[in-house]
Design a protein around this motif. Structure first.
Motif, PDB file in Angstrom:
ATOM      1  N   LEU A  99       6.634  -4.541  -5.236  1.00 23.18           N
ATOM      2  CA  LEU A  99       5.364  -4.936  -6.223  1.00 23.18           C
ATOM      3  C   LEU A  99       5.583  -6.206  -6.851  1.00 23.18           C
ATOM      4  O   LEU A  99       4.345  -6.948  -6.987  1.00 23.18           O
ATOM      5  N   ASP A 103      -5.951  -9.560  -7.371  1.00 22.32           N
ATOM      6  CA  ASP A 103      -7.191  -9.843  -6.882  1.00 22.32           C
ATOM      7  C   ASP A 103      -7.548  -9.160  -5.516  1.00 22.32           C
ATOM      8  O   ASP A 103      -8.564  -8.807  -5.299  1.00 22.32           O
ATOM      9  N   SER A 104      -6.336  -9.009  -4.881  1.00 22.52           N
ATOM     10  CA  SER A 104      -6.495  -8.587  -3.583  1.00 22.52           C
ATOM     11  C   SER A 104      -5.971  -7.094  -3.290  1.00 22.52           C
ATOM     12  O   SER A 104      -6.469  -6.566  -2.277  1.00 22.52           O
ATOM     13  N   VAL A 105      -5.175  -6.780  -4.482  1.00 25.38           N
ATOM     14  CA  VAL A 105      -4.924  -5.084  -3.785  1.00 25.38           C
ATOM     15  C   VAL A 105      -4.375  -4.569  -5.360  1.00 25.38           C
ATOM     16  O   VAL A 105      -4.307  -5.090  -6.278  1.00 25.38           O
ATOM     17  N   SER A 106      -4.556  -3.314  -5.159  1.00 26.31           N
ATOM     18  CA  SER A 106      -4.159  -2.429  -6.221  1.00 26.31           C
ATOM     19  C   SER A 106      -3.189  -1.406  -5.546  1.00 26.31           C
ATOM     20  O   SER A 106      -3.680  -0.756  -4.753  1.00 26.31           O
ATOM     21  N   VAL A 107      -1.930  -1.352  -6.260  1.00 28.63           N
ATOM     22  CA  VAL A 107      -0.926  -0.222  -5.764  1.00 28.63           C
ATOM     23  C   VAL A 107      -0.658   0.710  -6.857  1.00 28.63           C
ATOM     24  O   VAL A 107      -0.114   0.214  -7.959  1.00 28.63           O
ATOM     25  N   MET A 142       3.465  -9.175  -5.712  1.00 33.19           N
ATOM     26  CA  MET A 142       2.262  -8.917  -5.852  1.00 33.19           C
ATOM     27  C   MET A 142       1.676  -9.100  -7.529  1.00 33.19           C
ATOM     28  O   MET A 142       0.530  -9.429  -7.695  1.00 33.19           O
TER      29      MET A 142
END
Lengths: 417, 294
Positions: free
Chosen positions: B174, B198-202, B177
């Motif tokens: 993580l 902006d590009s991912v949520s984990v 990110m």
């Protein structure tokens, strides 16, 4: 308001795919992970991941539906309000290509049927323009990192596929006549243990993980244009679950490098290790890599000894069939491949050809090359290089019939550069 | 001022210092008659993470002797790297046979030192003696009095963390990110680590973490309304700080996390069994309040 949203929700997602062990999928993605922005094209047959670099190099991973345990593709309806069930699409003419893919590896035993190898060509890129696909762009590196969130989809454990595969291949082919030594040995030694191993693998597949080695399972879903790619990742039922939502972007048009099979001037199929070892010898400071192919000389086929060949080389009588030449600021390296079926399983070349490529671009292929078993190297008359790597699947061939592969296409450098 | 002890459990001592060293260049160690306190309270380490630990003397040392004018306590500051290096040779595999490590306060050229004397037999049977001197600054009692643990409100909840080694692999992924990590949990065994960019949520979620009963809660349970066990509490912390804390996974057995919503995350790392803990390391990771007030 609520009325309009309901039918939309009723639409099935464009793509749902799941797999109990992501390592193979991750290794395929890793093979083309040289630029962060990748275009994913979804078709009925599987996924293609396309990545481009410097308008010169195009990497594409072909991941067939059989790689996944579950793969459901619902073509996006043109209008959201008409979820009319689409008639089952007529099977495309390329459909029978899939069962033929394993032919590629059988070339060792059936070298006379070389021509069939052309069936392995995924040159049906035109298909992508057809309406029956969905495409989106994602940050590829993020996807790979997410798959490896539990540290069990990494490159170190991913190698297992290469060690398992030869056994499966050996079984599929029976005896194996002119097979490479390594494979033959593997097949012989494991003849007895094979059943047991297969059983063990079957059980593993059932319980979704070995005792010690954690396996990461995944389910991905893509609801359609504008929606994120949703991933659910878990090691086992009791452990943690990770949910990732990766933003998707509208696909940008990619470089088009059409490879015309009729204009091939050099075509070679060889075990990937032969090429990998050669490339790993080269110093990273090299700038230019040249592939030189010469038509085989008829009397040189006996393989009667290296000394003899080297002597004749010096005299300038016989030229090596394949020479890899690298040059850079600090010097140059030349490597010749012998005319031996064990090494160059297929070799087609009508006249001397020589094309150069930027070494940096060729190096981009190395990760795919390392996890592949076989390489097909083709060059057309304009110097467009096509490198195809067969990525051995950890599953038994009988189950899915298709190994995925990764293709790179690279434009040649101008001669005077 | 006298201080001398024989280090029995070199491996554990080494591992603790290893984790501390990654956190801060200098650390403070306070020796009392019964405990060793390792303190990292430097404000200028990244993310403002603090460590206040309490380790029972007899879980690491024996022949422990301490004397000073300040209530038989000695507090010293030293380079954590130098301390780690001194402990490295006796804890490594190439250690001597019948080894003995004596740690003592010494003085050389008017400079206070913590001297580690390692003696034993080499493989061929020769007697060997190795001395590592770690330069220290003995703190004055006035300065020691200024060392205070951070004040925190009563935590909103306590939750037992999954194995830290596993957490570390996840947070490792993580980190590239996002710099901000949301640490969320409820009183119903649920723990959630989330990042977003902006590009991912984990989001990684556990549903089987125990919630140890907090002692204070039982005492004044009557006047408070029973809280909804499913209410999620959240604290936003620096991903890098959390990753640094996770270096402690080499010594941890049980770790309890406490969330003080929008204040800090407190982590109690037990060395050895909880009931018979040889010590507790307490980590304070301050909350980061971002624009969204997450």
């Amino acid at each position: 308001m609520s009325q309009s949203s309901e039918p939309q929700e009723a639409l099935p997602p464009v793509l749902v795919a799941s797999v109990h062990d992501v390592r193979y999928f991750a290794s395929l993605l890793r093979g083309v992970n040289f630029s962060n922005r990748a275009t994913v094209t979804v078709t009925e047959r599987g996924l293609t991941i396309t990545v481009e670099d410097a308008r010169t190099l195009l990497g594409t991973a072909f991941i067939f539906a059989g790689v996944f345990d579950e793969y459901i593709y619902n073509p996006e309806a043109p209008q959201p309000r008409s979820p009319a069930p689409q008639a089952p699409r007529p099977k495309r003419k390329q459909r029978p290509q899939r069962p033929q893919n394993p032919d590629y590896s059988e070339t060792e035993s059936e070298t006379e049927s070389e021509d069939e190898n052309d069936a392995y060509n995924p040159d049906e890129d035109e298909d992508r323009q057809a309406s029956d696909n969905a495409a989106f762009e994602i940050p590829l590196n993020t996807l790979i990192e997410c798959l490896n969130i539990f540290g069990t989809a990494g490159p170190s454990t991913g190698n297992i596929s290469t060690s398992i595969n030869p056994i499966g291949a050996g079984r599929g082919q029976g005896g194996g006549v002119g097979r490479g030594r390594g494979w033959q040995r593997a097949a012989n030694e494991d003849e007895d243990g094979d059943g047991g191993r297969r059983l063990a693998r079957g059980i593993e597949a059932h319980f979704g993980g070995g005792a010690k080695e954690g396996k990461t399972g995944m389910r991905l879903a893509y609801a359609g244009g504008g929606y994120p790619l949703t991933l659910i990742i878990a090691e086992d039922a009791s452990g943690p679950t990770t949910t990732c939502e990766i933003t998707t972007f509208d696909p940008e048009p990619h470089l088009e490098l059409d490879f015309d099979a009729e204009k091939i001037v050099l075509k070679i199929i060889l075990k990937s290790s032969w090429l990998r070892d050669a490339l790993s010898e080269l110093d990273p400071s090299c700038e230019k890599l040249t592939f030189i192919g010469n038509p085989p000389t008829p009397q040189d086929g006996s393989g009667s000894g290296r000394n003899k060949r080297r002597q004749s080389d010096r005299l300038g009588v016989a030229k090596p069939m394949l020479r890899i030449q690298a040059s850079g600021t600090f010097g140059s390296t030349e490597m010749d491949y012998p005319n031996d079926r064990e090494v160059l399983e297929t070799f087609e070349c009508q006249q001397t050809v020589s094309f150069s490529y930027r070494f940096g671009h060729i190096l981009r292929t190395i990760r795919a090359l390392q996890s592949s078993t076989k390489t097909s190297l083709r060059i057309d008359n304009e110097g467009l290089l096509s490198l195809q790597f067969l990525m051995p699947s950890p599953k038994l061939r009988a189950e899915n019939g298709a190994d995925a592969f990764i293709e790179f296409r690279c434009l040649a450098l101008d001669d005077d550069v | 001022m006298r201080f001398r002890a024989c280090v029995v459990n070199v491996a554990t001592f080494f591992r603790i210092v290893q984790a501390i060293e990654k956190l801060q260049k200098t650390c403070i160690i306070k020796f009392t008659e019964t405990n060793m306190h390792i303190i990292c309270n430097n404000d200028n380490n990244e993310g403002g993470i603090q460590v206040w630990s309490q380790i029972k003397v007899n879980s690491l040392f024996n022949d422990y002797r301490i004397q000073s004018n300040a209530n038989n306590e000695i507090t010293m500051a030293m380079s954590s790297e130098a301390l780690l290096a001194a402990l490295k040779s006796p804890s490594s595999n190439t250690s001597l046979d019948g080894e003995e490590v004596i740690m003592k306060l010494a003085k050389k050229n008017e400079h206070a030192l913590l001297s580690f004397e390692i003696s034993g037999m080499s493989r061929v049977g020769h007697g060997m003696r190795i001395v590592h001197d770690v330069k220290i600054n003995v703190l004055k009692p006035v300065d020691v009095a200024k060392l205070t643990e951070p004040l925190c409100p009563t935590p909103d909840l306590h939750i037992l963390l999954p194995p830290l080694a596993l957490l570390r692999t996840i947070v490792d992924r993580l980190r590239p990110m996002s710099d901000l990590l949301a640490f969320q949990a409820n009183n119903n065994k649920r723990l959630l680590l989330a990042i977003r960019n902006d590009s991912v949520s984990v989001e990684t979620e556990w549903n089987d973490c125990q919630n140890p009963a907090a002692a204070e809660d039982e005492g004044n349970g009557d006047d408070e309304e029973p809280r909804d066990p499913n209410k999620m509490y959240s604290v936003c912390i620096s991903t890098r700080s959390f990753l640094k804390f996770l270096n402690i996974h080499v010594v941890s057995t049980t770790t309890i996390a406490c969330i003080c919503q929008s204040h800090c995350l407190i982590l109690y790392v037990y060395i050895g069994d909880v009931t018979d803990a040889g010590g507790v390391l307490t980590f304070y990771i301050p909350a980061i309040i971002d624009d969204d007030g997450r």
